[in-house]
Design an enzyme around this catalytic site. Sequence first.
Site, PDB file in Angstrom:
ATOM      1  CE  LYS A   1      -4.089  -2.006   1.476  1.00 14.23           C
ATOM      2  NZ  LYS A   1      -4.025  -3.333   2.001  1.00 14.23           N
TER       3      LYS A   1
HETATM    4  C1  LIG Z   1      -4.485  -4.680   1.562  1.00 16.59           C
HETATM    5  C2  LIG Z   1      -3.799  -5.746   1.333  1.00 16.59           C
HETATM    6  C3  LIG Z   1      -4.283  -6.883   0.529  1.00 16.59           C
HETATM    7  C4  LIG Z   1      -5.238  -6.742  -0.155  1.00 16.59           C
HETATM    8  O1  LIG Z   1      -5.436  -5.656  -1.318  1.00 16.59           O
HETATM    9  P1  LIG Z   1      -6.968  -5.249  -1.921  1.00 16.59           P
HETATM   10  O2  LIG Z   1      -6.461  -4.148  -3.020  1.00 16.59           O
HETATM   11  O3  LIG Z   1      -7.846  -4.922  -0.574  1.00 16.59           O
HETATM   12  O4  LIG Z   1      -7.381  -6.463  -2.663  1.00 16.59           O
HETATM   13  C5  LIG Z   1      -3.354  -8.084   0.369  1.00 16.59           C
HETATM   14  N1  LIG Z   1      -2.473  -7.989   1.281  1.00 16.59           N
HETATM   15  C6  LIG Z   1      -1.698  -7.098   1.848  1.00 16.59           C
HETATM   16  C7  LIG Z   1      -0.692  -7.157   2.602  1.00 16.59           C
HETATM   17  C8  LIG Z   1      -2.537  -6.110   2.349  1.00 16.59           C
HETATM   18  O5  LIG Z   1      -2.223  -4.976   2.998  1.00 16.59           O
END
Ligand SMILES: *Cc1c(COP(=O)(O)O)cnc(C)c1O
Length: 459
Positions: free
Chosen positions: A111
């Site tokens: 993210k």
């Molecule tokens: C947020 C997250 C996901 C999922 O991502 P999305 O965009 O919500 O599908 C998967 N793995 C990790 C480590 C995350 O932080």
Amino acid sequence: MNYVSTRNSSKIFKFEDVFIKGLADDGGLFVPKSLNKYSQKNLLEFKNLEYKELAKKIIHPFIGDFMSENDLSKIIEKSYSVFRKKNVVDLVKIGDRSVLELFHGPTLAFKDVAMQLLGNFYEYYLNSENEKINIVVATSGDTGAAAIDAIKGKDNVNIFVLHPNNRISPVQRKLMTTGKEKNVFNIAVEGSFDDCQNLVKAMFTDKTFAKEIKMSGVNSINWARIIAQSVYYFYSYFLIEDNNEPINFSVPTGNFGDVYAGYLAKKIGLPINKFVVATNQNDILHRAISNGAYNVENVLETISPSMDIQIASNFERLIFDLNNHNDKKTIEVMKGIKENGKYEIKKESLDKINVDFLSSKMDEIEVLNTIKTVYKKFDKVLDPHSAIGYGAFDKVNLKGNNIVLATAHPCKFPGAIEKAINIKSKLPDELLFILNEKENYDIIDNDLDKIKHHIKERI
Ligand SMILES: *Cc1c(COP(=O)(O)O)cnc(C)c1O
């Protein structure tokens, strides 16, 4: 580029509105009104670019009315200079598949890739607008940390982060709650991530409140995040491209944001073969994509908490696409989901979905076993989310070059790693200090009025 809401395809928005609002006033998600496709020749020009150069090329057409290419260029340089890899991400081979490590940013999850950019977009916007805004965001653990790191200490902006109390790992929590900046507020909600997400949605749809606090959102529904995430699909695709071999991506999925970013890359011309939507036991997307049953069930707590979700917000964008951008139909489907917790996907739509998407699901034992097997065979430690992505390729039968998105650093989930392979996964040295820092957060009931009141008191 012009944007519309999935619930009103005639009203036009510019990128700036899309970015600042996050969610449309009608409750819909923003999407481009139309997209241009890159030609084979364009793609060839992208092939040998460094990550940052590529990011400029991919992102600029989406935001052209917001800032010049030169300003974007500066912002991209700044945003990605905080990553531990020159090219932001890293592609490594583990067994017969490639693993795209997306966790080399400041808070150790993918993210950061989008959020660092967003933080600097806010700064740019607020410098030119002279206003003060409040970001309110729900997190299943990783979004919050990434958003806080991107916003902390910036002028004219506060950030309020709602996380589900006791349902995120202590390292995830510490990455959010140990900062000292005065513009960061953490709220632990007595509820699940879906509860947090619903609270944020309710605050957005309460226009009086949203206006009063000048509310803005950075959840995975924010279109700016989707664009930023498409870049690494292009980047890794070009690294691995091998003429006629199809290229598939497996994406550990919760809110359908990251995998939608890949699908966007495909829509603008990157010839990806298939996406595997990899879920944990909270498998609403697996049930939807394999059987057409998008039925909301209770959220189960797992060792991959960032995917503990039953309402995959970004799925609305796919529903809009499947209905050929018909806003009325999208509203109808979303109303059914809200009222009955159900959406039965018709065979015709399901066939369309399966052109691009397959899916898989892993229970807790399988996740632990995948971590164990990968460690024994290849001496590599995958975090539980990435393990779900890795194992997904064993569950579907796809020929070609397979790329797994590794979404978090294993040290964010030390409990699971220890359980699987009995080793302690250490934080990178520069982050070790957070383990002993004082934490700062307020625990509040799952109660909209209480949370609104709490926010108003602090701005
Ligand atoms: C947020 C997250 C996901 C999922 O991502 P999305 O965009 O919500 O599908 C998967 N793995 C990790 C480590 C995350 O932080």
